[in-house]
Design an enzyme around this catalytic site. Structure first.
Site, short mmCIF file in Angstrom:
data_model
loop_
_atom_site.label_atom_id
_atom_site.label_comp_id
_atom_site.label_asym_id
_atom_site.label_seq_id
_atom_site.Cartn_x
_atom_site.Cartn_y
_atom_site.Cartn_z
CD GLU A 200 -2.62 -9.22 -64.11
OE1 GLU A 200 -2.57 -10.19 -64.91
OE2 GLU A 200 -3.20 -9.29 -63.03
CB CYS B 105 0.09 -10.79 -72.15
SG CYS B 105 -1.50 -10.09 -71.62
#
Length: 484
Positions: free
Chosen positions: A213, A251
């Site tokens: 991720e 993110c």
């Protein structure tokens, strides 16, 4: 625990626990999920204090972004666990008659979860929920960059969960390197693309499957919204997703805005007014903007602003205090596209605004850059929405809001291309740590003679008809009414 000298024996205990079969039992999985729920509810204050110490997060932000979503995720897993664990019947071709088949979910084994520092509890425990629900044993390696949070994770997990099946190992890069040298059944990594390449290189030695991720530069298209209400709501959602979420150190935070040139001045004024209302005249004192994680990252952000041509593009903010790790919410208009602020993931409270001639040009701009974890668009233009979905590639697309996709249990969270691969959240977390094993059960009652040598033209014709699903033709061949 810190990385123990007897790491091999610790990992052997995890393997032995998995091989004993206890983690495959529904009762064990439920007991661990319930224990994790108790941890979150009983240690909420400790978690909030750790997040404030590491990242300057307000307790409301900590509960909104970490504790609350985790409580929801555990309850969702408990509710769906029995259904997730159940096998699923699937059809087989008629040539296999009489037979039946099912897909049986089985845990992968011993899992390594390497988490990140910006959401140290959410990013650690969200995959752990899925790994436990799927029946695995787990080593969690929290980030040493958020030491208070790492310590709380180690102490609380040790106190609440089965220590023979779930272990927390603290430490820095050298500890991570030692862990990566070991054999795992899956590695789940959250962090930077640079470290992801190291993780994948190590995993390749043992052919270990990996989910990564990552992030990337998540754009937000802002169309010239028609009503004042739409504009007001859009500004709130943009600012909350950028400056009000871990000070932009996320993110999925908005990394930059794309807007038509003729609307850019209006947008800047709207954002300035909303910043004042949301964060006050002195954001540093209001404590609604978190702190930069450490001096190295603060220095990195300062260098982005100091790069040639960037400082001149600042239209709001720009101040920082490296001693207190604070950086003011900052707006920039058209900084150089080759500058670091437009080529690197910002991961901080700096928001570039890039102007285009017409809003449709934003799609080509996005397509010219690496695939991002998310794309956001604030618009009521249905044609633009369809084009954005059909012509771009990203981990997700969200219209008229940002970051809300992260807390949804019914849709997967994950990237594509350079923003990562693998997906989790809700049932998708269970699937991430599960092998769906096909099981076929065939009877001895019947058999088809044409399956076996010696071969002839009749058998070839039967196979051709079978793979075309032309069963009437097969009957004619078998009855001798049709020649091969």
């Amino acid at each position: 625990m810190d990385c123990p000298e007897n790491l091999e024996s610790e990992l052997k205990e995890l393997r032995d626990t998995f091989n004993s079969g206890i983690t495959k039992q529904e009762s064990w999985r439920r007991s661990q999920l319930k224990a994790l729920l108790s941890l979150l509810e009983e240690k909420e204050d400790d978690i909030a204090k750790a997040l404030e110490q590491d990242l300057g997060k307000h307790p409301v932000e900590s509960f909104r972004d970490e504790v609350g979503p985790l409580i929801k995720s555990v309850n969702y897993a408990l509710k769906g666990l029995k259904r997730w664990m159940s096998s699923k019947k699937v059809d087989l071709p008629i040539a296999a008659f009489p037979s039946r088949s099912e897909l049986v979910p089985e845990p992968l084994g011993v899992i390594l979860v390497i988490s990140c520092w910006n959401f140290p509890f959410g990013i650690s425990l969200e995959p752990l929920i899925g790994a436990i629900a799927a029946g695995n044993t787990v080593v969690l390696k929290p980030s040493e960059i958020a030491p208070a949070s790492s310590s709380v994770l180690a102490k609380t997990i040790h106190s609440y969960l089965d220590n023979k099946a779930i272990k927390v190992i603290q430490g820095g890069p050298s500890i991570c390197e030692k862990l990566l040298q070991k054999k795992w059944d899956k590695i789940f990594f959250t962090g930077s693309a640079k470290v992801a390449r190291i993780v994948m290189t190590a995993a390749a030695i043992n052919l270990t499957p990996v989910a990564v991720e990552l992030g990337g530069k998540c754009p937000a298209i802002v169309d010239s919204l028609s009503s004042s209400w739409d504009k007001e709501i859009a500004m709130k959602r943009i600012l909350a997703a950028k400056f009000g979420t871990c000070a932009g150190q996320a993110c999925i935070a908005i990394d930059y805005i794309l807007v038509e040139r003729k609307f850019s001045a209006t947008l800047v004024n709207l954002l300035k007014g909303s910043i004042l209302r949301m964060f006050g005249e002195n954001p540093k004192e209001l404590k609604s903007v978190g702190r930069i994680i450490n001096k190295n990252h603060c220095s990195r952000l300062r260098k982005l602003l100091d790069e040639t041509g960037v400082k001149a593009s600042i239209v709001h903010g720009g101040s920082y205090d490296e001693d207190s790790l604070f950086m003011e919410p900052t707006l920039l208009v058209d900084p150089p596209l080759n500058a670091g602020i437009m080529t690197e993931e910002i991961f901080g409270p700096l928001l570039p605004i890039i102007t285009v001639e017409k809003i449709e040009d934003s799609i080509e701009f996005i397509k010219s850059r690496p695939k991002s974890l998310a794309i956001y668009a604030f618009t009521n233009n249905e044609t633009l929405k369809k084009k954005l979905v059909s012509e771009t590639s990203s981990g997700s697309v969200t219209f008229n809001d940002a970051i809300i996709q992260y807390v949804a249990d019914t849709i997967p969270f994950g990237g594509v291309g350079e923003s990562g691969f693998g997906r989790y959240h809700g049932k998708f977390s269970f699937d991430a740590f599960t092998h769906e094993k096909p099981v076929v059960l065939r009877s001895f009652l019947t058999d088809f003679w044409f399956r076996y040598p010696p071969w002839n033209g009749t058998k070839l014709q039967i196979f051709k008809s079978a793979y075309r699903f032309n069963y009437f033709e097969i009957i004619l061949i078998l009855l001798g009414l049709k020649r091969s």
